[in-house]
Design an enzyme around this catalytic site. Structure first.
Site, PDB file in Angstrom:
ATOM      1  N   ASP A   1      -3.553  -3.914 -18.716  1.00 12.71           N
ATOM      2  CA  ASP A   1      -2.614  -2.797 -18.933  1.00 12.71           C
ATOM      3  C   ASP A   1      -2.780  -2.150 -20.305  1.00 12.71           C
ATOM      4  OD1 ASP A   1      -1.453  -3.157 -16.381  1.00 12.71           O
ATOM      5  OD2 ASP A   1      -0.046  -4.641 -17.156  1.00 12.71           O
TER       6      ASP A   1
ATOM      7  N   ASN B   1      -5.328   2.638 -13.085  1.00 12.26           N
ATOM      8  CA  ASN B   1      -4.341   1.707 -12.527  1.00 12.26           C
ATOM      9  C   ASN B   1      -2.956   2.323 -12.645  1.00 12.26           C
ATOM     10  OD1 ASN B   1      -3.260  -0.894 -11.634  1.00 12.26           O
ATOM     11  ND2 ASN B   1      -2.617  -1.214 -13.750  1.00 12.26           N
TER      12      ASN B   1
ATOM     13  N   HIS C   1       0.980   1.239 -13.121  1.00 11.08           N
ATOM     14  CA  HIS C   1       1.816   0.097 -13.506  1.00 11.08           C
ATOM     15  C   HIS C   1       3.284   0.530 -13.504  1.00 11.08           C
ATOM     16  CE1 HIS C   1       2.848  -3.715 -15.325  1.00 11.08           C
ATOM     17  NE2 HIS C   1       3.654  -3.052 -16.128  1.00 11.08           N
TER      18      HIS C   1
ATOM     19  N   GLY D   1       0.778  -1.232   0.000  1.00 12.72           N
ATOM     20  CA  GLY D   1       0.000   0.000   0.000  1.00 12.72           C
ATOM     21  C   GLY D   1       0.812   1.286   0.000  1.00 12.72           C
ATOM     22  N   SER D   2       2.025   1.252  -0.564  1.00 19.14           N
ATOM     23  CA  SER D   2       2.777   2.512  -0.584  1.00 19.14           C
ATOM     24  C   SER D   2       2.132   3.528  -1.536  1.00 19.14           C
ATOM     25  CB  SER D   2       4.241   2.272  -0.936  1.00 19.14           C
ATOM     26  OG  SER D   2       4.342   1.815  -2.258  1.00 19.14           O
TER      27      SER D   2
ATOM     28  N   GLU E   1       5.956   6.396  -9.488  1.00 12.89           N
ATOM     29  CA  GLU E   1       4.592   6.015  -9.081  1.00 12.89           C
ATOM     30  C   GLU E   1       3.996   6.978  -8.066  1.00 12.89           C
ATOM     31  OE1 GLU E   1       3.805   1.758  -8.424  1.00 12.89           O
ATOM     32  OE2 GLU E   1       5.895   1.424  -8.943  1.00 12.89           O
TER      33      GLU E   1
HETATM   34  C1  GRF Z   1       3.618  -1.125  -7.310  1.00 15.29           C
HETATM   35  O1  GRF Z   1       4.835  -1.184  -8.002  1.00 15.29           O
HETATM   36  C2  GRF Z   1       2.471  -1.001  -8.269  1.00 15.29           C
HETATM   37  O2  GRF Z   1       2.753  -0.255  -9.390  1.00 15.29           O
HETATM   38  C3  GRF Z   1       2.287  -2.417  -8.677  1.00 15.29           C
HETATM   39  O3  GRF Z   1       2.479  -3.170  -7.495  1.00 15.29           O
HETATM   40  C4  GRF Z   1       3.342  -2.458  -6.611  1.00 15.29           C
HETATM   41  C5  GRF Z   1       2.588  -2.354  -5.323  1.00 15.29           C
HETATM   42  O4  GRF Z   1       2.981  -1.353  -4.484  1.00 15.29           O
HETATM   43  N1  GRF Z   1       1.074  -2.601  -9.402  1.00 15.29           N
HETATM   44  P1  GRF Z   1       2.165  -0.859  -3.223  1.00 15.29           P
HETATM   45  O5  GRF Z   1       1.265  -1.956  -2.708  1.00 15.29           O
HETATM   46  O6  GRF Z   1       1.404   0.371  -3.625  1.00 15.29           O
HETATM   47  O7  GRF Z   1       3.243  -0.538  -2.204  1.00 15.29           O
END
Ligand code: GRF
Length: 199
Positions: A147, A104, A106, A12-13, A177
């Site tokens: 995607d 989403n 990615h 969940g970052s 991200e």
């Molecule tokens: C991230 O790299 C996201 O892009 C991918 O999975 C990873 C999960 O990260 N889909 P988090 O759970 O948000 O920390």
């Protein structure tokens, strides 16, 4: 104000980046629910720490997963669904129900290193194996191709000498991200607000 649902499966970052942006006032919306398809993931702790209501809808062996998810999102009057590290593929029917409302993030520059089975560290391993010098992250609308929906934002990140999938994943998260996802959500909220104002 837009009602935002964040769907998660792990750490969940990206959810945290959204929570921080909402709390800082840069997103003109509220996270009304965090939904996980797995019990015990750290993303749920993050939501609880910020008093955001969360729900677990297990996917494994659950024939009515999407029905339950749809009902929950509708009950919460959700305007925008953010897949933030959400590892379930959603059906055509689900995507149609929430057309143009699902985005989403990615961790690559789509159309490279994406599609079914390409998630998490596998994405960064594939980028390193290929030998690309630049990778990054993409935020896109979700359609029925994994995607494959319309790209909203991308940010490039350099691959450095000696990178491992782990170091590359960390840099892509920090530099791309966590930057573009809150920005896209903020832009969508502002656009909707303007549309409502202009009638
Ligand atoms: C991230 O790299 C996201 O892009 C991918 O999975 C990873 C999960 O990260 N889909 P988090 O759970 O948000 O920390």
């Amino acid at each position: 104000m837009l009602n935002i649902a964040v769907l998660v499966s792990g750490g969940g970052s990206n959810l945290q980046a959204l929570i921080d942006a909402v709390e800082a006032g840069s997103i003109n919306g509220r996270i009304v629910t965090v939904v996980s398809n797995k019990e015990g993931v750290y993303a749920l702790e993050r939501a609880k720490k910020h008093n955001i209501s969360c729900k677990v809808i297990p996917k494994k062996g659950n024939d009515s997963f999407e029905e339950q998810l749809t009902l929950h999102l509708m009950e919460n009057d959700v305007d925008l669904i953010v897949l933030a590290g959400f590892l379930c593929i959603l059906s055509e029917n689900f995507v149609k129900t929430f057309e143009n409302k699902i985005i989403n993030v990615h961790p690559s520059l789509i159309p490279s290193f994406c599609g079914e089975g390409c998630y998490g560290l596998k994405v960064h391993k594939a980028a390193l194996d290929y030998g690309v010098k630049v990778t990054g992250a993409t935020v896109h609308y979700v359609n029925n191709i994994v995607d494959g929906g319309k790209i909203i934002a991308q940010k490039a990140v350099d691959v450095l000498e000696g990178d491992t999938p782990e170091t590359l994943q960390k840099r892509v998260m920090e530099e791309a991200e966590w930057v573009i996802l809150p920005k896209v959500v903020a832009d969508i909220c502002n656009k909707r607000r303007k549309e409502e104002k202009d009638g």
